[in-house]
Structure formats: C-alpha cells, structure tokens
Design a protein around this motif. Structure first.
Motif, PDB file in Angstrom:
ATOM      1  N   ASN A 109      14.726 -13.935   5.761  1.00 18.04           N
ATOM      2  CA  ASN A 109      14.809 -13.113   4.254  1.00 18.04           C
ATOM      3  C   ASN A 109      13.697 -12.829   3.122  1.00 18.04           C
ATOM      4  O   ASN A 109      13.405 -13.711   3.230  1.00 18.04           O
ATOM      5  CB  ASN A 109      16.180 -13.823   3.624  1.00 18.04           C
ATOM      6  CG  ASN A 109      17.601 -14.120   4.473  1.00 18.04           C
ATOM      7  OD1 ASN A 109      17.777 -12.823   4.606  1.00 18.04           O
ATOM      8  ND2 ASN A 109      17.938 -15.041   3.731  1.00 18.04           N
ATOM      9  N   GLY A 110      13.678 -11.712   2.425  1.00 20.43           N
ATOM     10  CA  GLY A 110      12.789 -11.453   1.291  1.00 20.43           C
ATOM     11  C   GLY A 110      11.576 -10.924   2.475  1.00 20.43           C
ATOM     12  O   GLY A 110       9.799 -11.369   1.187  1.00 20.43           O
ATOM     13  N   VAL A 111      11.192 -11.386   3.113  1.00 17.58           N
ATOM     14  CA  VAL A 111      10.144  -9.751   3.740  1.00 17.58           C
ATOM     15  C   VAL A 111       9.155  -8.976   3.393  1.00 17.58           C
ATOM     16  O   VAL A 111      10.506  -7.853   3.351  1.00 17.58           O
ATOM     17  CB  VAL A 111       9.601 -10.686   5.582  1.00 17.58           C
ATOM     18  CG1 VAL A 111       8.646 -10.044   6.345  1.00 17.58           C
ATOM     19  CG2 VAL A 111      10.006 -11.783   5.645  1.00 17.58           C
ATOM     20  N   LYS A 112       8.210  -8.764   3.220  1.00 20.07           N
ATOM     21  CA  LYS A 112       7.686  -7.696   2.848  1.00 20.07           C
ATOM     22  C   LYS A 112       6.440  -7.350   3.205  1.00 20.07           C
ATOM     23  O   LYS A 112       5.862  -8.451   3.942  1.00 20.07           O
ATOM     24  CB  LYS A 112       6.995  -7.888   1.295  1.00 20.07           C
ATOM     25  CG  LYS A 112       8.141  -7.591   0.110  1.00 20.07           C
ATOM     26  CD  LYS A 112       8.284  -8.103  -0.959  1.00 20.07           C
ATOM     27  CE  LYS A 112       8.962  -8.181  -1.572  1.00 20.07           C
ATOM     28  NZ  LYS A 112       9.680  -8.950  -1.157  1.00 20.07           N
ATOM     29  N   ILE A 113       5.995  -5.839   3.500  1.00 24.79           N
ATOM     30  CA  ILE A 113       4.973  -5.038   4.511  1.00 24.79           C
ATOM     31  C   ILE A 113       4.341  -4.175   4.834  1.00 24.79           C
ATOM     32  O   ILE A 113       5.347  -3.482   4.579  1.00 24.79           O
ATOM     33  CB  ILE A 113       5.596  -5.711   6.018  1.00 24.79           C
ATOM     34  CG1 ILE A 113       6.012  -6.983   7.075  1.00 24.79           C
ATOM     35  CG2 ILE A 113       4.003  -5.424   7.702  1.00 24.79           C
ATOM     36  CD1 ILE A 113       7.254  -6.372   8.556  1.00 24.79           C
ATOM     37  N   TYR A 114       2.954  -4.356   4.062  1.00 24.16           N
ATOM     38  CA  TYR A 114       2.009  -2.940   3.990  1.00 24.16           C
ATOM     39  C   TYR A 114       1.102  -3.063   4.297  1.00 24.16           C
ATOM     40  O   TYR A 114       0.481  -3.650   4.786  1.00 24.16           O
ATOM     41  CB  TYR A 114       2.258  -3.660   2.512  1.00 24.16           C
ATOM     42  CG  TYR A 114       2.592  -3.984   0.868  1.00 24.16           C
ATOM     43  CD1 TYR A 114       4.454  -3.349   1.210  1.00 24.16           C
ATOM     44  CD2 TYR A 114       2.912  -5.138   0.577  1.00 24.16           C
ATOM     45  CE1 TYR A 114       5.502  -4.348  -0.215  1.00 24.16           C
ATOM     46  CE2 TYR A 114       3.938  -5.837  -0.629  1.00 24.16           C
ATOM     47  CZ  TYR A 114       5.257  -5.091  -0.982  1.00 24.16           C
ATOM     48  OH  TYR A 114       5.918  -5.343  -1.624  1.00 24.16           O
ATOM     49  N   ASP A 115       0.947  -1.517   4.894  1.00 29.21           N
ATOM     50  CA  ASP A 115       0.351  -0.855   5.830  1.00 29.21           C
ATOM     51  C   ASP A 115      -1.171   0.036   4.365  1.00 29.21           C
ATOM     52  O   ASP A 115      -2.485  -0.075   5.149  1.00 29.21           O
ATOM     53  CB  ASP A 115       0.368  -0.109   6.466  1.00 29.21           C
ATOM     54  CG  ASP A 115       0.619   1.258   5.887  1.00 29.21           C
ATOM     55  OD1 ASP A 115       0.988   1.580   4.620  1.00 29.21           O
ATOM     56  OD2 ASP A 115       0.624   2.631   7.141  1.00 29.21           O
ATOM     57  N   SER A 116      -0.783  -0.539   3.279  1.00 29.77           N
ATOM     58  CA  SER A 116      -1.927  -0.108   2.345  1.00 29.77           C
ATOM     59  C   SER A 116      -2.291  -0.756   1.301  1.00 29.77           C
ATOM     60  O   SER A 116      -0.778  -2.150   0.940  1.00 29.77           O
ATOM     61  CB  SER A 116      -1.375   0.712   1.771  1.00 29.77           C
ATOM     62  OG  SER A 116      -2.525   1.573   0.533  1.00 29.77           O
ATOM     63  N   ASP A 117      -2.803  -1.057   0.803  1.00 26.03           N
ATOM     64  CA  ASP A 117      -3.178  -1.870  -1.135  1.00 26.03           C
ATOM     65  C   ASP A 117      -2.883  -1.002  -2.009  1.00 26.03           C
ATOM     66  O   ASP A 117      -2.274  -1.017  -3.273  1.00 26.03           O
ATOM     67  CB  ASP A 117      -4.655  -1.420  -1.196  1.00 26.03           C
ATOM     68  CG  ASP A 117      -5.484  -3.024  -0.302  1.00 26.03           C
ATOM     69  OD1 ASP A 117      -4.955  -3.444  -0.087  1.00 26.03           O
ATOM     70  OD2 ASP A 117      -6.906  -2.671  -0.728  1.00 26.03           O
ATOM     71  N   PHE A 118      -2.148   0.196  -1.707  1.00 26.51           N
ATOM     72  CA  PHE A 118      -0.960   1.170  -2.824  1.00 26.51           C
ATOM     73  C   PHE A 118      -2.876   1.637  -3.921  1.00 26.51           C
ATOM     74  O   PHE A 118      -2.510   2.820  -4.877  1.00 26.51           O
ATOM     75  CB  PHE A 118      -0.490   0.761  -2.949  1.00 26.51           C
ATOM     76  CG  PHE A 118       0.724   0.340  -1.618  1.00 26.51           C
ATOM     77  CD1 PHE A 118       1.395   1.246  -1.072  1.00 26.51           C
ATOM     78  CD2 PHE A 118       0.976  -1.176  -1.981  1.00 26.51           C
ATOM     79  CE1 PHE A 118       2.072   0.745  -0.497  1.00 26.51           C
ATOM     80  CE2 PHE A 118       1.945  -1.611  -1.489  1.00 26.51           C
ATOM     81  CZ  PHE A 118       2.579  -0.419  -0.350  1.00 26.51           C
ATOM     82  N   HIS A 119      -3.114   1.270  -3.899  1.00 28.53           N
ATOM     83  CA  HIS A 119      -4.742   1.494  -5.033  1.00 28.53           C
ATOM     84  C   HIS A 119      -5.396   0.659  -5.142  1.00 28.53           C
ATOM     85  O   HIS A 119      -5.951  -0.212  -4.381  1.00 28.53           O
ATOM     86  CB  HIS A 119      -3.889   0.901  -6.832  1.00 28.53           C
ATOM     87  CG  HIS A 119      -2.649   1.246  -7.271  1.00 28.53           C
ATOM     88  ND1 HIS A 119      -2.266   3.084  -7.394  1.00 28.53           N
ATOM     89  CD2 HIS A 119      -1.232   0.404  -7.233  1.00 28.53           C
ATOM     90  CE1 HIS A 119      -1.250   2.967  -7.671  1.00 28.53           C
ATOM     91  NE2 HIS A 119      -0.335   1.420  -7.076  1.00 28.53           N
ATOM     92  N   SER A 120      -6.761   1.584  -5.137  1.00 26.17           N
ATOM     93  CA  SER A 120      -7.729   0.970  -5.448  1.00 26.17           C
ATOM     94  C   SER A 120      -8.118  -0.324  -6.145  1.00 26.17           C
ATOM     95  O   SER A 120      -7.704  -0.400  -7.357  1.00 26.17           O
ATOM     96  CB  SER A 120      -9.282   2.114  -6.033  1.00 26.17           C
ATOM     97  OG  SER A 120     -10.266   1.182  -6.404  1.00 26.17           O
ATOM     98  N   THR A 121      -8.702  -1.378  -5.808  1.00 24.70           N
ATOM     99  CA  THR A 121      -9.165  -2.965  -6.608  1.00 24.70           C
ATOM    100  C   THR A 121     -10.442  -2.540  -8.210  1.00 24.70           C
ATOM    101  O   THR A 121     -10.818  -3.318  -9.138  1.00 24.70           O
ATOM    102  CB  THR A 121      -9.611  -3.966  -5.804  1.00 24.70           C
ATOM    103  OG1 THR A 121     -11.022  -3.343  -5.291  1.00 24.70           O
ATOM    104  CG2 THR A 121      -8.282  -4.543  -5.229  1.00 24.70           C
TER     105      THR A 121
END
Length: 191
Positions: A109-121
């Motif tokens: 439950n509650g697992v999150k998977i992302y292939d991007s940072d979505f924004h520059s740091t």
C-alpha cells in the motif's frame, strides 16, 4: 441487517470502480482485476498483462483511495507484467522512458513510482527547464513493502525485497533486501 449491509457495501464498491473508470482517459491495454478503483489518466500508454490485481478489499485505505496510473505524455508508458499484485493508494507517474514492473511482483500500500524529477533542481529554471528522466525497471518476483518511493532511473533486480518506507534511487542487484532513506542494501534474500 447483515444482508442489507452486505448489499450496500457491494453496490458502493461497484459504483466507486465505475466512477473512476469513467474519469479515466489513458490508453489502456489488458484488463487488470480491480478490487479498488483505478484511475488511468494521461496521453501515454498503460499495459497490463494477465492476472494483474489492483487494490485489496477490506484493507487499509480501500474506501478512501484509488490506484493512479499516469503516463503523462504520448511517449510515456507504464507496463505491468503478469501475476503482479498492487496494493491500495498506488501511484505510478511516467513522463519519460517509462515504468516497467516484472512478473510475480508484490507491491504494498502507498507505493509511489516516478520516472522523472518533474522539475529542475536549479532555482532559476525550476519551472522552465526540462526535468531529468530515466526509466524505472523492477524485475520479476520483487516484493515492495508499504509506503516505498521509487525514483527515476532505479533498477531493482529479481527476487529482491524493499523494506517499508524506503526511498529507492539507484541500481540494485538480485536477491537483496533494501531499506532506508536513501535505500541501501541491508541484507540478502535466502531461499
């Protein structure tokens, strides 16, 4: 009264799943077995192989959550192999090369998977620069505990276990136990 409660409960479950199905607009191939609602939104593709289970009835967060699959652009993809079990409150967001989950994988439950940072740091271009993106690859027979976050470019080899609450960023070999923030190898799987 027990029979009425059972009928109302079943009707509510059917309505919730149908409601999120109507809201979904992503291109989906395959038909997962949905215990909880599944929201599939985005311009990309989602592929479910045979016997993929999404959500768990009579479990934490069943009544107040849904699974969210979001391939955000036309090139994004999320691929789930056969016999995968996904817990409640699952989130997979792909903006780039994609998210690939191997067969016989268990996801808590509650697992999150992302292939991007979505924004520059970098602060001066945070809203305008192209974010870093890299595929996420989870091999077969991996067990991912509750509330794990798996970040872009991560690779988890077969037969590994990820402890609850870990934040995974990197490439890890087969048959290991990962845990911590950031995740590191904390043991080996013995079978």
């Amino acid at each position: 009264m027990r029979i009425v409660r059972k009928i109302l409960r079943k009707a509510a479950m059917i309505f919730r799943r149908a409601f999120y199905r109507i809201l979904s607009d992503a291109h989906v191939s395959g038909k997962p077995i949905n215990s909880s609602p599944l929201l599939a939104q985005g311009a990309g593709k989602i592929s479910f192989a045979k016997n993929v289970h999404v959500g768990v009835e009579n479990d934490a967060d069943f009544w107040n959550s849904y699974a969210f699959f979001n391939p955000r652009n036309e090139n994004a993809k999320i691929e789930i192999a056969e016999n995968v079990w996904v817990g409640n409150r699952f989130v997979a967001i792909a903006e780039g090369p994609g998210i690939f989950i191997g067969k016989n994988t268990l996801i808590g439950n509650g697992v999150k998977i992302y292939d991007s940072d979505f924004h520059s740091t970098a602060p001066e271009v945070r809203l305008s620069a192209m974010p870093k993106r890299a595929a996420v690859k989870i091999a077969e027979n991996v067990w991912i505990g509750d509330n794990v976050m798996i970040l872009k470019g991560s690779e988890i080899a077969e037969h590994s276990v990820v402890a609850a609450g870990a934040v995974v960023a990197g490439k890890f070999p087969a048959g290991v136990i990962l845990g911590g923030v950031p995740a590191k190898i904390i043991g080996e799987v013995h079978g």
